[in-house]
Enzyme design. Structure first.
Site, PDB file in Angstrom:
ATOM      1  N   ASP A 168      -9.721   3.557  -3.961  1.00  0.00           N
ATOM      2  CA  ASP A 168     -10.468   2.665  -3.197  1.00  0.00           C
ATOM      3  C   ASP A 168     -12.177   2.297  -3.707  1.00  0.00           C
ATOM      4  OD1 ASP A 168      -8.605   2.109  -1.600  1.00  0.00           O
ATOM      5  OD2 ASP A 168      -8.900   2.579   0.172  1.00  0.00           O
ATOM      6  N   TRP A 227      -2.621   3.911  -5.836  1.00  0.00           N
ATOM      7  CA  TRP A 227      -4.243   3.743  -6.236  1.00  0.00           C
ATOM      8  C   TRP A 227      -4.021   4.771  -7.528  1.00  0.00           C
ATOM      9  CZ3 TRP A 227      -2.686   6.859  -1.489  1.00  0.00           C
ATOM     10  CH2 TRP A 227      -2.783   5.301  -0.578  1.00  0.00           C
ATOM     11  N   GLY A 228      -2.776   4.505  -8.309  1.00  0.00           N
ATOM     12  CA  GLY A 228      -2.195   6.010  -9.519  1.00  0.00           C
ATOM     13  C   GLY A 228      -1.973   6.796  -9.461  1.00  0.00           C
ATOM     14  N   ASP A 233       1.183  -1.043  -0.392  1.00  0.00           N
ATOM     15  CA  ASP A 233      -0.276   0.237   0.203  1.00  0.00           C
ATOM     16  C   ASP A 233       1.140   0.853   0.060  1.00  0.00           C
ATOM     17  OD1 ASP A 233      -2.411   1.260   0.028  1.00  0.00           O
ATOM     18  OD2 ASP A 233      -3.252  -0.441   1.654  1.00  0.00           O
TER      19      ASP A 233
HETATM   20  C1  GLA Z   1      -5.998   1.678   1.642  1.00  0.00           C
HETATM   21  C2  GLA Z   1      -6.135   0.364   0.115  1.00  0.00           C
HETATM   22  C3  GLA Z   1      -7.790  -0.206   0.451  1.00  0.00           C
HETATM   23  C4  GLA Z   1      -6.642  -1.577   1.878  1.00  0.00           C
HETATM   24  C5  GLA Z   1      -6.507  -0.672   2.811  1.00  0.00           C
HETATM   25  C6  GLA Z   1      -6.368  -1.168   4.324  1.00  0.00           C
HETATM   26  O1  GLA Z   1      -7.087   1.965   1.183  1.00  0.00           O
HETATM   27  O2  GLA Z   1      -6.278   0.901  -1.314  1.00  0.00           O
HETATM   28  O3  GLA Z   1      -7.531  -1.637  -0.975  1.00  0.00           O
HETATM   29  O4  GLA Z   1      -5.788  -2.056   1.666  1.00  0.00           O
HETATM   30  O5  GLA Z   1      -5.842   0.622   2.548  1.00  0.00           O
HETATM   31  O6  GLA Z   1      -6.142  -0.418   5.666  1.00  0.00           O
END
Ligand code: GLA
Length: 373
Positions: free
Chosen positions: A183, A161-162, A126
């Site tokens: 997300d 996330w890009g 992440d």
């Molecule tokens: C981010 C990621 C999610 C998830 C959460 C966990 O938001 O994009 O997919 O893994 O963290 O805290």
């Protein structure tokens, strides 16, 4: 790790967030098998955030929370492997995970070795709490190298996330898949927006590093951590069909211990899974209008996948000319289309494929090229 097609499996986050433990993970692994989802290809069981103790041990290693995972991660991985499944875990490239647990920044080599020792096959990585002084590409390259040298094949699932123009550097990091969107949430606006966000990122996916549109919300029906509203069955169908047309990883996010028959049959749809997992990995292209995009992809055996998607709130007619698909009038070829929902055979009329669609509805065809009749 070298993968030829997007991974499929289940991930704990969408429904359970921090409410995870060994029993839930094992029950979900069993459910993958008992429901036939594992046989359909869903073979990764991935624990997302919130599995660790907040402090490392005296050797600087990550520790699984003993209340949640009393037998530790190695024992859990062994049990999952005994079932013929693969085991995935989660860490983060910034100062903490998104939920505030220890992350792997500047500990990449220690943690990659820990994951390898535990028998991990998949690492979701992440992007929360990245210091401004650090660059995303450096953080992901560090973990990419550590994983490549840890002595175990571990699929590297990048999750930035890009952000920070991820598409420009992600393929330099050794990542196998990259989150090309923010997300997901379990509602129509989220599904629609994630599909639209993909359109200018199609050229960056494919073999080597697949675009990851986030975990599936199919079957959540408004329940669980990201269950904000829920979708109709029509909307869940469009969600799953779009992820397959765009060759995203297919990570189920609902509670598969209590999965409903509609969701199960959708997730097992053989035409759509075949398109998602097609090993040619040609780039998907878009024709049609903004409101009724038509997504098209050339497949390994010479077939074409064609998906009509109505993203608008009114009924629409999607129209696709064969010459937009590379089938010119002089070729004397046409298509035999198989409807992914009904298996019905459909033929173009005068070189045109029409499809009337209600709001938020879709259809995907697997199309064979045949002699004009
Ligand atoms: C981010 C990621 C999610 C998830 C959460 C966990 O938001 O994009 O997919 O893994 O963290 O805290």
């Amino acid at each position: 790790m070298k993968i030829n097609k997007p991974p499929m499996g289940w991930n704990s986050w969408n429904t359970f967030a921090e409410n995870i433990d060994e029993k839930l993970i094992l029950d979900s692994a069993n459910a993958l098998i008992d429901t036939g989802l594992a046989a359909a290809g869903y073979n990764y069981v991935v624990i997302d955030d919130c599995w660790a103790l907040k402090e490392r041990d005296k050797n600087g290693k990550l520790v699984a929370d003993p209340k949640k995972f009393p037998h530790g991660m190695k024992a859990l991985a062994d049990k999952i492997h005994e079932k013929g499944l693969k085991f995935g875990m989660y860490s983060c490239s910034g100062r903490m995970t998104c939920a505030g647990y220890p992350s792997s920044m500047d500990r990449e080599w220690t943690d990659a070795q820990t994951f390898a020792d535990w028998g991990v096959d998949y690492l979701k990585y992440d992007y929360c709490f990245k210091p401004n002084t650090r660059r995303g590409e450096d953080l992901y390259r560090a973990m990419g190298l550590a994983l490549a040298n840890c002595g175990r094949d571990i699929l590297f699932s990048a999750c930035s996330w890009g952000a920070d123009k991820t598409h420009e550097w992600i393929r330099t990091t050794g990542a196998d898949i990259w989150r090309s969107t923010g997300d997901i949430f379990d509602n129509w606006n989220s599904v629609k927006s994630l599909i639209e966000q993909q359109f200018d990122r199609l050229a960056f996916g494919g073999k080597g590093c697949f675009n990851d549109m986030d975990m599936l919300i199919t079957g959540m029906r408004g329940a669980g951590h990201v269950g904000l509203g829920g979708c109709t069955d029509t909307e869940y169908r469009l969600h799953f069909a779009a992820w397959c047309m765009l060759q995203s990883p297919l990570m189920i996010g609902c509670d598969i211990r209590n999965i409903d028959p509609f969701t199960l049959s959708l997730l097992k749809n053989p035409v759509l899974i075949g398109i998602d997992q097609d090993e040619k990995c040609a780039q998907t292209y878009r024709i049609g209008s903004e409101t009724t995009p038509i997504l098209v992809r050339a497949l390994e055996n010479g077939d074409i996948a064609i998906g009509f998607f109505n993203l608008s709130d009114q009924s629409q007619r999607g129209t696709c000319m064969l010459d937009e698909l590379g089938i010119g009038i002089h070729s004397h070829k046409t298509l035999e289309l198989t409807d992914c929902w009904t298996n019905e055979k459909v033929y173009p009329s005068n070189g045109v494929i029409f499809k009337n669609l209600d709001a938020h509805d879709c259809v995907v065809y697997r199309a064979k090229i045949i002699e004009e009749r």
